[in-house]
Scaffold this motif. Structure first.
Motif: not given
Ligand SMILES: N[C@@H](CCC(=O)N[C@@H](CS)C(=O)NCC(=O)O)C(=O)O
Length: 234
Positions: A27-29, A122-124, A69-72, A82-85
């Motif tokens: 489900y995660s962007v 955009g995300y926000r 604590g973020k994914i992925p 980690f960090e999608t970029d």
């Molecule tokens: N800067 C991080 C952002 C990743 C991100 O914001 N993931 C969201 C899910 S799409 C998340 O883990 N949110 C959980 C939270 O903020 O508590 C990346 O680029 O990987």
């Protein structure tokens, strides 16, 4: 010595690579974003489900992979990231699919600009401000003008910057892969779908992105449900 392995690597670098592992949720962007890059680069990979919003919190072994604590999070052949970029750039380099970024200096800058616009605005506004508020928090018809305008402003900027048929020119680039997962959620909200309708060039861009195998292979569970209800592609 030139051997068959080297020839294969040149033809299809992904084929001879160690598989990568992505830790995240369907489900995660940002998980989808990383999956899109892996799919488009032809890198074999698996997804290990990690629910970042689970009531019990993230397991400590996951926090060792992503301390914020973020994914992925990502692993390839003993290399953790980690960090999608950073994941996207690594996947491009390791697979040799450098054409996932444009060639020209200005086009590369434009692609990076669009990616950062989506991250920072955009995300926000689209995902949290419209989709989560309207669909998940059940505020249908109750969004404020301010919430709607924030998403509209981002769409207007994107529409002003975009090329044809892809956001930066003739082929798909990271700019498209960054934008598509956010637009996919936006349009699942009635207000979001109406907003997208105000920008026909973006709507038609989504029309041809939506049929790409990588986009189809990474649809959100909610998109699959919506398509089932309508009996077609969401
Ligand atoms: N800067 C991080 C952002 C990743 C991100 O914001 N993931 C969201 C899910 S799409 C998340 O883990 N949110 C959980 C939270 O903020 O508590 C990346 O680029 O990987």
């Amino acid at each position: 010595m030139y051997n068959r392995d080297m020839a294969n690597k040149r033809k299809d670098p992904g084929k001879t690579m160690e598989p990568a592992t992505l830790y995240g949720a369907e489900y995660s962007v940002y998980t989808r974003l990383a999956r899109l890059v892996l799919e488009e680069a032809g890198v074999p990979h698996g997804l290990v489900e990690v629910d970042v919003f689970s009531d019990s919190g993230l397991p400590p072994e996951y926090l060792a992979k992503q301390p914020f604590g973020k994914i992925p999070a990502f692993e390839h052949d003993g290399f953790h990231l980690f960090e999608t970029d950073a994941i996207a750039q690594y996947v491009i380099d390791v697979s040799g699919r450098r054409n996932l970024m444009p060639d020209g200096i200005r086009d590369r800058a434009r692609a990076t600009q669009i990616m950062r616009i989506m991250d920072n605005h955009g995300y926000r506004s689209m995902v949290w401000g419209v989709f989560v508020e309207e669909v998940e928090r059940d505020r249908r018809g109750l969004l404020t003008m301010d919430e709607i305008d924030r998403a509209r402003d981002v769409l207007a900027v994107l529409a002003g910057l975009m090329g044809q048929p892809f956001l930066v020119g003739e082929r798909v680039t990271l700019a498209d892969l960054w934008t598509a997962p956010m637009i996919a959620y936006l349009r699942l909200a009635p207000t979001g779908a109406a907003l997208l309708g105000e920008f026909p060039a973006l709507e038609s861009w989504w029309g041809h992105m939506a049929t790409r195998p990588s986009i189809m292979a990474t649809r959100y569970p909610m998109e699959i449900n919506a398509a089932g209800k309508k009996g077609g592609a969401a």
